[in-house]
Scaffold this active site. Structure first.
Site, PDB file in Angstrom:
ATOM      1  N   PRO A 112      74.164   9.824 -19.178  1.00 51.08           N
ATOM      2  CA  PRO A 112      75.408   9.246 -18.642  1.00 51.08           C
ATOM      3  C   PRO A 112      76.154  10.130 -17.635  1.00 51.08           C
ATOM      4  O   PRO A 112      77.224   9.744 -17.195  1.00 51.08           O
ATOM      5  CB  PRO A 112      76.251   9.037 -19.903  1.00 51.08           C
ATOM      6  CG  PRO A 112      75.819  10.143 -20.820  1.00 51.08           C
ATOM      7  CD  PRO A 112      74.343  10.340 -20.553  1.00 51.08           C
ATOM      8  N   GLY A 113      75.633  11.284 -17.284  1.00 48.95           N
ATOM      9  CA  GLY A 113      76.263  12.002 -16.179  1.00 48.95           C
ATOM     10  C   GLY A 113      76.877  13.345 -16.520  1.00 48.95           C
ATOM     11  O   GLY A 113      77.549  13.943 -15.679  1.00 48.95           O
ATOM     12  N   GLU A 133      68.757   7.710 -12.297  1.00 46.10           N
ATOM     13  CA  GLU A 133      68.535   7.278 -13.684  1.00 46.10           C
ATOM     14  C   GLU A 133      67.614   6.063 -13.644  1.00 46.10           C
ATOM     15  O   GLU A 133      67.908   5.073 -12.980  1.00 46.10           O
ATOM     16  CB  GLU A 133      69.884   6.935 -14.353  1.00 46.10           C
ATOM     17  CG  GLU A 133      69.768   6.268 -15.699  1.00 46.10           C
ATOM     18  CD  GLU A 133      68.923   7.039 -16.718  1.00 46.10           C
ATOM     19  OE1 GLU A 133      69.132   8.247 -16.898  1.00 46.10           O
ATOM     20  OE2 GLU A 133      68.035   6.394 -17.336  1.00 46.10           O
ATOM     21  N   CYS A 231      66.781  18.507 -25.399  1.00 43.34           N
ATOM     22  CA  CYS A 231      67.657  18.744 -26.554  1.00 43.34           C
ATOM     23  C   CYS A 231      66.821  18.632 -27.824  1.00 43.34           C
ATOM     24  O   CYS A 231      67.187  17.945 -28.759  1.00 43.34           O
ATOM     25  CB  CYS A 231      68.844  17.786 -26.544  1.00 43.34           C
ATOM     26  SG  CYS A 231      68.385  16.057 -26.634  1.00 43.34           S
TER      27      CYS A 231
HETATM   28  N1  SAM Z   1      71.168  14.407 -18.115  1.00 44.92           N
HETATM   29  C1  SAM Z   1      71.909  13.427 -18.885  1.00 44.92           C
HETATM   30  C2  SAM Z   1      73.317  13.940 -19.129  1.00 44.92           C
HETATM   31  O1  SAM Z   1      73.538  15.147 -19.089  1.00 44.92           O
HETATM   32  O2  SAM Z   1      74.227  13.130 -19.320  1.00 44.92           O
HETATM   33  C3  SAM Z   1      71.188  13.074 -20.168  1.00 44.92           C
HETATM   34  C4  SAM Z   1      69.782  12.616 -19.928  1.00 44.92           C
HETATM   35  S1  SAM Z   1      68.894  12.147 -21.340  1.00 44.92           S
HETATM   36  C5  SAM Z   1      68.530  13.622 -22.127  1.00 44.92           C
HETATM   37  C6  SAM Z   1      67.346  11.695 -20.699  1.00 44.92           C
HETATM   38  C7  SAM Z   1      67.334  10.541 -19.730  1.00 44.92           C
HETATM   39  O3  SAM Z   1      65.968  10.302 -19.363  1.00 44.92           O
HETATM   40  C8  SAM Z   1      67.871   9.220 -20.272  1.00 44.92           C
HETATM   41  O4  SAM Z   1      68.944   8.782 -19.485  1.00 44.92           O
HETATM   42  C9  SAM Z   1      66.691   8.259 -20.143  1.00 44.92           C
HETATM   43  O5  SAM Z   1      67.056   6.960 -19.730  1.00 44.92           O
HETATM   44  C10 SAM Z   1      65.830   8.935 -19.093  1.00 44.92           C
HETATM   45  N2  SAM Z   1      64.380   8.580 -19.186  1.00 44.92           N
HETATM   46  C11 SAM Z   1      63.706   8.026 -20.213  1.00 44.92           C
HETATM   47  N3  SAM Z   1      62.417   7.831 -19.873  1.00 44.92           N
HETATM   48  C12 SAM Z   1      62.273   8.269 -18.612  1.00 44.92           C
HETATM   49  C13 SAM Z   1      61.191   8.326 -17.693  1.00 44.92           C
HETATM   50  N4  SAM Z   1      59.981   7.890 -18.035  1.00 44.92           N
HETATM   51  N5  SAM Z   1      61.432   8.823 -16.460  1.00 44.92           N
HETATM   52  C14 SAM Z   1      62.648   9.279 -16.124  1.00 44.92           C
HETATM   53  N6  SAM Z   1      63.707   9.260 -16.944  1.00 44.92           N
HETATM   54  C15 SAM Z   1      63.529   8.765 -18.169  1.00 44.92           C
END
Ligand code: SAM
Length: 457
Positions: A112-113, A133, A231
């Site tokens: 979410p950013g 995203e 994480c």
């Molecule tokens: N960086 C974000 C933050 O600090 O708010 C959190 C990101 S979260 C750990 C991982 C993200 O990877 C999610 O938003 C998810 O939708 C995305 N994701 C899932 N599968 C993915 C893929 N195959 N390629 C790229 N992004 C992916």
């Protein structure tokens, strides 16, 4: 909390005696944090102006740990974008990217950013941030958060990482891959992460991370930096992924992460065929050692590689009558022109100020290009919420300012109008000296322009 047997056995074996502290910590409350949005306020002033005790974090000068149970999302300063609620260990990631003003930055998994808004703050919003995203639904929260933080020089993109690598290879100074992972560091705050855990999922995530890292690497220009984070605790998604990556990409070298208070990565957890000592330069945050849920971070630099240029954005012609409406709005409402020196472009029903370094979209799904200035409604312009969030009260001709707990302000956040005499037209609503919304006065009533989706019940 009951942990999957295989997870328990694996972590007990890896951590040995330390595993007792680790599992004890996992049974305690999760740790919450708040990061000052230094685009709007410095950490010290924010700390003084908030009603709760905040404990500083060693690895992030703008970050604080919150006491358990504090409802920090309800304070009007949150609506005004003065801070971002972020889990403390997540705040180490953007710090590890060593960004500078003027950098071209790409955040590949941005919703979410949290990390995107942190990167923009660390560059003082100078340069270009491309926040991507892949999940279209999650893009909405990303857009809202970047808007709330008042970020002007960002693009929000909704693409597969692979597609970005095809179009923008070798173009970025800094690339962040905050990878999708098995989320073991989410166990304390999210039952779903615990319910979904299997060792097959860990293996699946590691394969996905290998693939995403290859695309991420090709986006970094020669001399640029790539930060990889998760994480989760599993070595297979952390040290192993990085060691395999360094084998496939000899043009990248691990760099020290000079942040205080973090634990080193664990090269001793690598399998024989991947063994290398430099993995101690990666960093870990542990729930039993640190005020955080858990993270892994690696920073690598591309010592040689192509340096490609982004194809610059070319404006298509925006109708002169629309530009005139914008100039009229600026003249009547503002004391500066936020689009000065920038291309103003109409996309659909919206008008944008394009960041000077913005690239040509080349068929990519761009959800937001720079600062949304206004929406076009027939022969009228409605200034956007993003615009007021990127302004300071001194830049607006008239501002109605409130203290955070003023009942009229709290009613405004619920969608009510305010009685206030004066000339008809747009004015800013502010809290504690920071813009929070537009209002439109007609015949002594300031109509509510706070976006419906953000209003409080
Ligand atoms: N960086 C974000 C933050 O600090 O708010 C959190 C990101 S979260 C750990 C991982 C993200 O990877 C999610 O938003 C998810 O939708 C995305 N994701 C899932 N599968 C993915 C893929 N195959 N390629 C790229 N992004 C992916």
């Amino acid at each position: 909390m009951v942990f999957p047997t295989k997870f328990k056995a694996k972590m007990s074996k890896l951590l040995g005696r330390e595993s007792r502290d680790f599992f004890t910590a996992l049974h305690q409350h999760d740790v919450k944090g708040l990061r000052a949005n230094t685009l709007k306020v410095d950490s010290e002033s924010l700390e003084k102006s908030l009603p709760w005790p905040l404990a500083p974090l060693p690895w992030c000068p703008s970050g604080f740990q919150l006491q358990h149970g504090v409802a920090a999302g309800k304070h009007p300063y949150h609506a005004a974008g003065l801070y971002y609620l972020q889990e403390p260990s997540a705040m180490a990631v953007a710090e590890a990217a060593s960004v500078s003003a003027g950098d071209l930055i790409l955040d590949l998994a941005a919703a979410p950013g949290g990390k995107s808004s942190h990167l923009a703050a660390l560059t003082n919003d100078v340069g270009l941030l491309v926040s991507n995203e892949v999940n279209a639904k999650r893009c909405k929260a990303l857009l809202q958060n970047l808007e709330r933080c008042g970020i002007r020089h960002a693009l929000v993109v909704n693409e597969r990482v692979e597609r970005l690598a095809e179009v923008w290879g070798g173009c970025f100074d800094k690339v962040l891959l905050d990878a999708p992972c098995s989320g073991e560091g989410m166990f304390r705050k999210n039952d779903e992460a615990l319910a979904m855990w299997t060792d097959e999922r860990v293996a699946h995530c590691a394969r996905l991370q290998d693939r995403l890292l290859d695309d991420a690497a090709s986006l970094v220009k020669g001399g640029g930096r790539l930060v990889y984070s998760t994480c989760t605790f599993s070595p297979e998604e952390n040290e192993w992924v990085v060691a395999k990556f360094l084998k496939r990409w000899p043009a990248f070298q691990l760099r020290q992460i000079g942040l205080e208070g973090l634990a080193p990565g664990r090269p001793d957890w690598l399998p024989e065929d991947l063994k290398r000592d430099d993995l101690h330069k990666t960093r870990r945050i542990w729930p039993h050692l640190h005020p955080g849920e858990g993270h892994f971070i690696a920073a690598v630099e591309r010592i040689s590689g192509p340096i490609e240029k982004l194809l610059p954005f070319r404006a298509h012609n925006t109708a002169p009558d629309i530009l005139k409406l914008w100039q009229q709005f600026v003249g009547a409402t503002l004391l500066i022109d936020p689009a000065r020196g920038k291309q103003i472009v109409q996309y659909g029903d919206h008008l944008y100020a394009i960041p000077p370094l913005a690239p040509f979209p080349k068929g990519l799904k761009i959800r937001r290009i720079g600062l949304r200035l206004a929406s076009i409604r027939g022969k009228r312009l409605l200034p956007s919420h993003a615009l007021v969030m990127a302004l300071r009260p001194v830049q607006v001709r008239e501002t109605l300012s409130f203290e955070p707990q003023h009942p009229e302000l709290l009613r405004y956040l619920q969608g009510h109008p305010i009685e206030h005499r004066g000339n008809d037209g747009w004015l800013a609503i502010a809290v504690g000296g920071h813009c929070l919304s537009w209002g439109r006065r007609a015949k002594g009533i300031v109509k509510n322009a706070y976006p419906k989706g953000l209003r409080r019940r």
